[in-house]
Design an enzyme around this catalytic site. Sequence first.
Site, PDB file in Angstrom:
ATOM      1  N   CYS A  82      31.553  -2.219  47.876  1.00 35.24           N
ATOM      2  CA  CYS A  82      30.304  -2.575  47.081  1.00 35.24           C
ATOM      3  C   CYS A  82      29.141  -2.446  47.894  1.00 35.24           C
ATOM      4  CB  CYS A  82      30.508  -3.837  46.332  1.00 35.24           C
ATOM      5  SG  CYS A  82      29.596  -3.841  45.008  1.00 35.24           S
ATOM      6  N   HIS A 182      35.647  -2.416  43.709  1.00 37.23           N
ATOM      7  CA  HIS A 182      35.911  -3.613  44.230  1.00 37.23           C
ATOM      8  C   HIS A 182      37.408  -3.472  44.390  1.00 37.23           C
ATOM      9  CE1 HIS A 182      32.369  -6.531  44.652  1.00 37.23           C
ATOM     10  NE2 HIS A 182      32.218  -5.609  43.721  1.00 37.23           N
ATOM     11  N   GLU A 184      39.376  -5.413  45.819  1.00 36.00           N
ATOM     12  CA  GLU A 184      39.880  -7.010  45.749  1.00 36.00           C
ATOM     13  C   GLU A 184      39.968  -7.506  44.344  1.00 36.00           C
ATOM     14  OE1 GLU A 184      35.503  -7.801  45.788  1.00 36.00           O
ATOM     15  OE2 GLU A 184      37.085  -6.163  46.642  1.00 36.00           O
TER      16      GLU A 184
END
Length: 201
Positions: A82, A182, A184
């Site tokens: 990001c 992202h 994650e």
Amino acid sequence: MTPKVVVLDSGSGNLRSAQRALERVGADVTVTADTTAAVEADGLVVPGVGAFAACMAGLDGIGAREAIAERLAAQRPLLGICVGMQVLFDAGVEHGVETKGLGVLPGRVEPLHAPVLPHMGWNTVTPPEGSTLFAGMDADTRFYFVHSYAVHDTDGLVTWAEHGERFVAAVERGLVSATQFHPEKSGDAGATLLEHWLRTL
């Protein structure tokens, strides 16, 4: 051997979710602002959220600019996520103000031109031939984005996405990997991408 990964804590970024996602795919993860650990780990993750200038100030505050340069000189890989991806570029422009980036990747971060901002939610990407991060993934695989600024041109193996216009969703260039989205927060697709990255360490 379990790869040792440092998630760099410069006061910006979703550190715990990055830690959990990497642990899920088999990394031994330390979250720290210690630049010596950041230089020496098998893999370094540079997360970041919010404003480019604030993220850069946090990185410069812990001496990350020098640590990242030292790490790359020692041929050790890193992954930016990001705003942690955006700061790897030459510069970022927000609200008309230009901030110098780390200059690891060529290019500028500029406002994304789209009818709705931020670009928030799930989107598909178009990876290049030879991508390691996206190897074997279906064309309809979706990743989770939250951003209003983007890079529109750079070198390396570039993965593209579209929101209002085409922008760089990820880049792989030598030891440097970076994603605008992202991983994650991207469920199984993100986990697969992180697993692919760990295999390069």
